[in-house]
Enzyme design. Structure first.
Site, PDB file in Angstrom:
ATOM      1  N   TYR A  95      -1.694  -0.791  11.203  1.00  0.00           N
ATOM      2  CA  TYR A  95      -1.848  -1.433   9.889  1.00  0.00           C
ATOM      3  C   TYR A  95      -0.682  -1.093   8.971  1.00  0.00           C
ATOM      4  O   TYR A  95       0.013  -1.981   8.456  1.00  0.00           O
ATOM      5  CB  TYR A  95      -3.174  -1.013   9.225  1.00  0.00           C
ATOM      6  N   THR A 116       0.826  -1.205   0.000  1.00  0.00           N
ATOM      7  CA  THR A 116       0.000   0.000   0.000  1.00  0.00           C
ATOM      8  C   THR A 116       0.862   1.257   0.000  1.00  0.00           C
ATOM      9  O   THR A 116       1.996   1.240   0.497  1.00  0.00           O
ATOM     10  CB  THR A 116      -0.905  -0.014   1.255  1.00  0.00           C
ATOM     11  N   ASP A 117       0.284   2.355  -0.473  1.00  0.00           N
ATOM     12  CA  ASP A 117       0.997   3.643  -0.407  1.00  0.00           C
ATOM     13  C   ASP A 117       1.112   4.151   1.030  1.00  0.00           C
ATOM     14  O   ASP A 117       1.912   5.057   1.310  1.00  0.00           O
ATOM     15  CB  ASP A 117       0.315   4.697  -1.294  1.00  0.00           C
ATOM     16  N   GLU A 118       0.340   3.551   1.953  1.00  0.00           N
ATOM     17  CA  GLU A 118       0.365   4.039   3.338  1.00  0.00           C
ATOM     18  C   GLU A 118       1.705   3.811   4.021  1.00  0.00           C
ATOM     19  O   GLU A 118       1.970   4.398   5.068  1.00  0.00           O
ATOM     20  CB  GLU A 118      -0.736   3.370   4.158  1.00  0.00           C
ATOM     21  N   LYS A 164       2.404  -3.377   7.274  1.00  0.00           N
ATOM     22  CA  LYS A 164       2.604  -3.499   5.819  1.00  0.00           C
ATOM     23  C   LYS A 164       4.030  -3.057   5.458  1.00  0.00           C
ATOM     24  O   LYS A 164       4.696  -3.686   4.638  1.00  0.00           O
ATOM     25  CB  LYS A 164       1.578  -2.662   5.039  1.00  0.00           C
TER      26      LYS A 164
HETATM   27  P1  NAD Z   1      -9.554  -7.469   2.432  1.00  0.00           P
HETATM   28  O1  NAD Z   1      -9.540  -7.240   3.896  1.00  0.00           O
HETATM   29  O2  NAD Z   1     -10.790  -7.215   1.657  1.00  0.00           O
HETATM   30  O3  NAD Z   1      -9.125  -8.971   2.129  1.00  0.00           O
HETATM   31  C1  NAD Z   1      -8.083  -9.631   2.813  1.00  0.00           C
HETATM   32  C2  NAD Z   1      -8.222 -11.123   2.551  1.00  0.00           C
HETATM   33  O4  NAD Z   1      -7.122 -11.792   3.206  1.00  0.00           O
HETATM   34  C3  NAD Z   1      -9.505 -11.738   3.109  1.00  0.00           C
HETATM   35  O5  NAD Z   1     -10.088 -12.598   2.146  1.00  0.00           O
HETATM   36  C4  NAD Z   1      -9.036 -12.508   4.333  1.00  0.00           C
HETATM   37  O6  NAD Z   1      -9.850 -13.638   4.626  1.00  0.00           O
HETATM   38  C5  NAD Z   1      -7.640 -12.916   3.911  1.00  0.00           C
HETATM   39  N1  NAD Z   1      -6.753 -13.189   5.064  1.00  0.00           N
HETATM   40  C6  NAD Z   1      -6.575 -12.401   6.152  1.00  0.00           C
HETATM   41  N2  NAD Z   1      -5.692 -13.002   6.990  1.00  0.00           N
HETATM   42  C7  NAD Z   1      -5.306 -14.160   6.395  1.00  0.00           C
HETATM   43  C8  NAD Z   1      -4.405 -15.195   6.769  1.00  0.00           C
HETATM   44  N3  NAD Z   1      -3.721 -15.161   7.927  1.00  0.00           N
HETATM   45  N4  NAD Z   1      -4.233 -16.233   5.911  1.00  0.00           N
HETATM   46  C9  NAD Z   1      -4.926 -16.271   4.749  1.00  0.00           C
HETATM   47  N5  NAD Z   1      -5.808 -15.348   4.361  1.00  0.00           N
HETATM   48  C10 NAD Z   1      -5.980 -14.293   5.176  1.00  0.00           C
HETATM   49  O7  NAD Z   1      -8.328  -6.616   1.875  1.00  0.00           O
HETATM   50  P2  NAD Z   1      -8.166  -5.864   0.476  1.00  0.00           P
HETATM   51  O8  NAD Z   1      -8.676  -4.497   0.610  1.00  0.00           O
HETATM   52  O9  NAD Z   1      -8.631  -6.762  -0.622  1.00  0.00           O
HETATM   53  O10 NAD Z   1      -6.568  -5.771   0.435  1.00  0.00           O
HETATM   54  C11 NAD Z   1      -5.803  -6.816  -0.161  1.00  0.00           C
HETATM   55  C12 NAD Z   1      -4.336  -6.432  -0.149  1.00  0.00           C
HETATM   56  O11 NAD Z   1      -4.167  -5.194  -0.857  1.00  0.00           O
HETATM   57  C13 NAD Z   1      -3.781  -6.179   1.246  1.00  0.00           C
HETATM   58  O12 NAD Z   1      -2.458  -6.694   1.280  1.00  0.00           O
HETATM   59  C14 NAD Z   1      -3.773  -4.665   1.392  1.00  0.00           C
HETATM   60  O13 NAD Z   1      -2.765  -4.238   2.265  1.00  0.00           O
HETATM   61  C15 NAD Z   1      -3.487  -4.255  -0.036  1.00  0.00           C
HETATM   62  N6  NAD Z   1      -3.979  -2.912  -0.429  1.00  0.00           N
HETATM   63  C16 NAD Z   1      -5.290  -2.583  -0.250  1.00  0.00           C
HETATM   64  C17 NAD Z   1      -5.758  -1.342  -0.687  1.00  0.00           C
HETATM   65  C18 NAD Z   1      -7.202  -0.941  -0.547  1.00  0.00           C
HETATM   66  O14 NAD Z   1      -7.553   0.178  -0.906  1.00  0.00           O
HETATM   67  N7  NAD Z   1      -8.090  -1.802  -0.065  1.00  0.00           N
HETATM   68  C19 NAD Z   1      -4.869  -0.454  -1.285  1.00  0.00           C
HETATM   69  C20 NAD Z   1      -3.523  -0.823  -1.446  1.00  0.00           C
HETATM   70  C21 NAD Z   1      -3.100  -2.075  -1.019  1.00  0.00           C
HETATM   71  O1  TDX Z   2     -16.778   5.978   7.838  1.00  0.00           O
HETATM   72  C1  TDX Z   2     -15.714   6.438   7.438  1.00  0.00           C
HETATM   73  N1  TDX Z   2     -15.597   7.794   7.297  1.00  0.00           N
HETATM   74  C2  TDX Z   2     -14.466   8.399   6.867  1.00  0.00           C
HETATM   75  O2  TDX Z   2     -14.412   9.635   6.770  1.00  0.00           O
HETATM   76  C3  TDX Z   2     -14.584   5.603   7.075  1.00  0.00           C
HETATM   77  C4  TDX Z   2     -14.676   4.110   7.215  1.00  0.00           C
HETATM   78  C5  TDX Z   2     -13.445   6.234   6.621  1.00  0.00           C
HETATM   79  N2  TDX Z   2     -13.373   7.584   6.515  1.00  0.00           N
HETATM   80  C6  TDX Z   2     -12.159   8.211   5.945  1.00  0.00           C
HETATM   81  C7  TDX Z   2     -10.836   7.724   6.484  1.00  0.00           C
HETATM   82  C8  TDX Z   2      -9.930   7.882   5.283  1.00  0.00           C
HETATM   83  O3  TDX Z   2      -9.455   9.219   5.196  1.00  0.00           O
HETATM   84  O4  TDX Z   2     -12.161   7.854   4.555  1.00  0.00           O
HETATM   85  C9  TDX Z   2     -10.830   7.617   4.087  1.00  0.00           C
HETATM   86  C10 TDX Z   2     -10.732   6.191   3.555  1.00  0.00           C
HETATM   87  O5  TDX Z   2     -10.865   5.316   4.656  1.00  0.00           O
HETATM   88  P1  TDX Z   2     -10.700   3.718   4.512  1.00  0.00           P
HETATM   89  O6  TDX Z   2     -11.658   3.199   3.508  1.00  0.00           O
HETATM   90  O7  TDX Z   2     -10.707   3.133   5.876  1.00  0.00           O
HETATM   91  O8  TDX Z   2      -9.253   3.604   3.813  1.00  0.00           O
HETATM   92  P2  TDX Z   2      -7.778   4.049   4.260  1.00  0.00           P
HETATM   93  O9  TDX Z   2      -7.646   4.138   5.737  1.00  0.00           O
HETATM   94  O10 TDX Z   2      -7.399   5.239   3.432  1.00  0.00           O
HETATM   95  O11 TDX Z   2      -6.962   2.740   3.764  1.00  0.00           O
HETATM   96  C11 TDX Z   2      -7.313   2.086   2.522  1.00  0.00           C
HETATM   97  O12 TDX Z   2      -6.403   2.399   1.519  1.00  0.00           O
HETATM   98  C12 TDX Z   2      -5.105   1.907   1.643  1.00  0.00           C
HETATM   99  C13 TDX Z   2      -7.371   0.574   2.708  1.00  0.00           C
HETATM  100  O13 TDX Z   2      -8.299   0.267   3.725  1.00  0.00           O
HETATM  101  C14 TDX Z   2      -6.012   0.014   3.018  1.00  0.00           C
HETATM  102  O14 TDX Z   2      -6.067  -1.393   3.078  1.00  0.00           O
HETATM  103  C15 TDX Z   2      -5.073   0.425   1.941  1.00  0.00           C
HETATM  104  O15 TDX Z   2      -3.774   0.034   2.276  1.00  0.00           O
END
Ligand code: NAD
Ligand code: TDX
Length: 332
Positions: free
Chosen positions: A148, A121-123, A152
């Site tokens: 988190y 992630t960019d975080e 990462k």
């Molecule tokens: P998500 O929470 O929707 O999915 C995570 C999945 O991993 C789930 O299916 C869960 O059951 C599985 N999991 C968790 N722990 C596990 C374990 N110990 N063994 C096997 N499976 C396990 O997450 P997402 O949003 O799809 O994110 C997926 C990946 O992308 C993550 O690595 C996250 O850091 C990265 N990422 C997410 C975002 C975003 O905006 N959501 C952005 C950048 C990077």
């Molecule tokens: O109810 C809400 N209200 C609100 O204002 C929630 C759930 C979030 N927020 C804000 C927090 C953040 O500034 O919205 C923005 C996005 O929040 P999230 O969806 O929780 O994402 P963020 O914390 O930015 O992280 C996401 O992007 C990077 C993913 O969850 C991560 O897995 C990924 O690494």
């Protein structure tokens, strides 16, 4: 044709990647997923059984992982605890999965000399000032803020160390905020859409000035496949689609697209340590590997995502009440 092991393939972005692989390649896929609260087998519905199978298990289970690496030509590692708010409440599972889980996969990759792509992630880069035109690049120093993002960041550093110390054939990608169908209702955009569908007012943390750089999950998947095919071992690629928006703008757009007054939302308690702004410069991926995003109209992508949540209440409804009860207990 190759056989891919996709960890976390029943989650939001991992399942999108599995659908993408089936549609755009002739690869077969084994999904390894623990099916935590965030994993959902229904996200893999409709995929051909002769091309995709699901193994329910933990990436930190070395014996299970070893057997699956034996059969895989390459591994794409999505599995993680992924939600910042949960990491502020209970960090432990983030260490177990994001750190120990990634370590377990790296050791298997080392033993079997398996190509591994690590999803991050960019975080990991921390945050940028709101009025700063700078964007993250592959050279930005790591400076994570939350439990988190620090786990990462730790997992990325383990991958880099295993490449350098043991010659593991790995690449890393750091992507910005994803949106699209099949995203858990705990996350910002699905939470607000499903709130409106339930007659609950959207909840904006703090003033809503925080900026996120949105990319459609389909574009994330095409970028990962490009890196898997053409990426250079040991390299990191940033993935982003120039989608910077502040949270207030996104909430107002959701309300407007759903036929409500754009100010029909509540300000709630801010997230502790809330990162101000993320922004990705994806020049390296675009120029070196020739990738570009296909979703260029955020409003159209958001409207299609709203339609998906409207049509798929059976997918998200079971999680909704529990998520809202959790947020309510935090004043959010
Ligand atoms: P998500 O929470 O929707 O999915 C995570 C999945 O991993 C789930 O299916 C869960 O059951 C599985 N999991 C968790 N722990 C596990 C374990 N110990 N063994 C096997 N499976 C396990 O997450 P997402 O949003 O799809 O994110 C997926 C990946 O992308 C993550 O690595 C996250 O850091 C990265 N990422 C997410 C975002 C975003 O905006 N959501 C952005 C950048 C990077
Ligand atoms: O109810 C809400 N209200 C609100 O204002 C929630 C759930 C979030 N927020 C804000 C927090 C953040 O500034 O919205 C923005 C996005 O929040 P999230 O969806 O929780 O994402 P963020 O914390 O930015 O992280 C996401 O992007 C990077 C993913 O969850 C991560 O897995 C990924 O690494």
């Amino acid at each position: 044709m190759a056989h891919l092991l996709v960890t976390g393939g029943a989650g939001f972005i991992g399942s999108n990647f599995v659908h993408h692989v089936v549609a755009h390649t002739d690869h077969t896929v084994t999904v390894l997923d623990k099916l935590t609260y965030a994993g959902n087998e229904a996200s893999l519905a409709g995929l051909p059984e002769d091309r995709v199978d699901l193994v329910v298990g933990d990436i930190a289970d070395a014996e299970l992982v070893d057997g699956l690496f034996e059969k895989a030509d390459a591994v794409v590692h999505y599995a993680a605890e992924s939600h910042n708010d949960n990491s502020l409440h209970d960090p432990r599972p983030f260490l177990d999965t994001n750190i120990i889980g990634t370590y377990t996969l790296l050791e298997a990759a080392r033993r079997h000399d398996t190509r591994l792509h690590h999803i991050s992630t960019d975080e990991v880069y921390g945050d940028l000032e709101l009025d700063d035109p700078a964007r993250f690049t592959e050279h930005t120093p790591y400076n994570p803020s939350s439990p988190y993002s620090s786990t990462k960041a730790g997992s990325d550093l383990l991958v880099r160390a295993w490449v350098r110390s043991f010659g593991v054939r790995a690449t890393i990608s750091n992507c910005s905020n994803n949106y699209g169908p099949y995203q858990h209702v705990e996350k910002f955009i699905p939470r607000q859409i499903t709130n409106v569908l339930r007659g609950i007012r959207p909840k904006l943390y703090g003033k809503g000035e925080n900026v996120r750089d949105w990319i459609h999950a389909d574009d994330h998947s095409s970028a990962v496949l490009t890196i898997l095919d053409k990426g250079e071992i040991g390299e990191t690629y940033l993935i982003g689609a120039d989608g910077e928006k502040d949270n207030k703008t996104v909430v107002e757009l959701i309300l407007q697209l759903m036929g409500h007054s754009p100010d029909a939302y509540d300000h709630v308690t801010d997230r502790a340590g809330h990162d101000l702004r993320y922004a990705i410069d994806s020049t390296k991926l675009r120029t070196e590997l020739g990738w570009s995003p296909t979703y260029r109209d955020f409003e159209a992508g958001l409207a299609a995502t709203i339609d998906w949540y409207r049509a798929n209440e059976a997918w998200w409804a079971p999680a909704k009440d529990g998520v809202e009860a959790f947020y309510a207990s935090k004043g959010q």
